[in-house]
Design a protein around this motif. Structure first.
Motif, short mmCIF file in Angstrom:
data_model
loop_
_atom_site.label_atom_id
_atom_site.label_comp_id
_atom_site.label_asym_id
_atom_site.label_seq_id
_atom_site.Cartn_x
_atom_site.Cartn_y
_atom_site.Cartn_z
N LEU A 35 0.87 -1.18 0.00
CA LEU A 35 0.00 0.00 0.00
C LEU A 35 0.91 1.23 0.00
O LEU A 35 1.29 1.74 1.05
N PRO A 36 1.29 1.73 -1.17
CA PRO A 36 2.18 2.90 -1.24
C PRO A 36 1.46 4.13 -0.68
O PRO A 36 0.24 4.26 -0.79
N ALA A 37 2.22 5.04 -0.13
CA ALA A 37 1.65 6.27 0.45
C ALA A 37 0.92 7.08 -0.61
O ALA A 37 1.46 7.35 -1.68
N GLY A 38 -0.32 7.43 -0.32
CA GLY A 38 -1.10 8.32 -1.17
C GLY A 38 -1.65 7.72 -2.44
O GLY A 38 -2.34 8.40 -3.19
N LYS A 39 -1.39 6.45 -2.72
CA LYS A 39 -1.88 5.84 -3.97
C LYS A 39 -3.02 4.87 -3.64
O LYS A 39 -2.81 3.87 -2.97
N PRO A 40 -4.24 5.16 -4.13
CA PRO A 40 -5.35 4.25 -3.86
C PRO A 40 -5.12 2.88 -4.50
O PRO A 40 -4.72 2.79 -5.66
N ILE A 41 -5.34 1.84 -3.73
CA ILE A 41 -5.22 0.46 -4.22
C ILE A 41 -6.63 -0.13 -4.25
O ILE A 41 -7.32 -0.14 -3.23
#
Length: 160
Positions: free
Chosen positions: A98-104
């Motif tokens: 879950l990268p910071a700020g990127k919706p998954i």
């Protein structure tokens, strides 16, 4: 008797005066929990033993989704569906970045939560408690409690 007790008391006093060993520092506080939007669980038919749960997760800091649990299923796992050649393959994954700020997106046909060995059918209109297990960049695990609505169709299908 005093000759016997004095050496023992002196040894005890020296042991008590020994320097205290430093304890390892506590693990740093866990990262803020991610936001979860558009979460839902697919309704089932009587006798159906598995279903999927879907949502959009956005972490504020890098973390991983490392597990899931729910009391409605005997087994709950993070799964991936993808094409390998001409075959659609579905398998459990140990972690989902879950990268910071990127919706998954956890969605049908992609990453999703697989709920298996259901204890009863899940009817549209009900809710399902789901716990996400997350691990931050320092390795600290945290849990996030969700109540997901059960729906017969995807939210996009319901709008048409």
């Amino acid at each position: 008797m005093l000759k016997i007790l004095l050496p023992a008391l002196a040894s005890f006093a020296l042991a008590c005066a020994a320097p205290v060993q430093a304890q390892p520092a506590a693990k740093p506080a866990t990262a803020p929990l991610p936001t979860v939007e558009a979460g839902w669980v697919r309704a089932t038919l009587p006798g159906q033993k598995g279903t999927g749960a879907f949502m959009r997760i956005t972490a504020r800091e890098p973390m991983q989704l490392v597990g899931v649990s729910t009391p409605v299923a005997g087994v709950a796992e993070v799964h991936e569906m993808k094409m390998e050649g001409d075959t659609m393959v579905m398998r459990a994954v140990d972690k989902l970045e879950l990268p910071a700020g990127k919706p998954i997106e956890l969605k049908p046909g992609g990453y999703h939560l697989m709920l298996q060995d259901l204890k009863k059918p899940l009817a549209a209109g009900a809710t399902v408690p789901v716990t996400l297990v997350l691990r931050d960049a320092q390795g600290v695990q945290s849990r996030m409690q969700l109540e997901l609505p059960v729906q017969a169709a995807t939210p996009a299908q319901k709008k048409h």
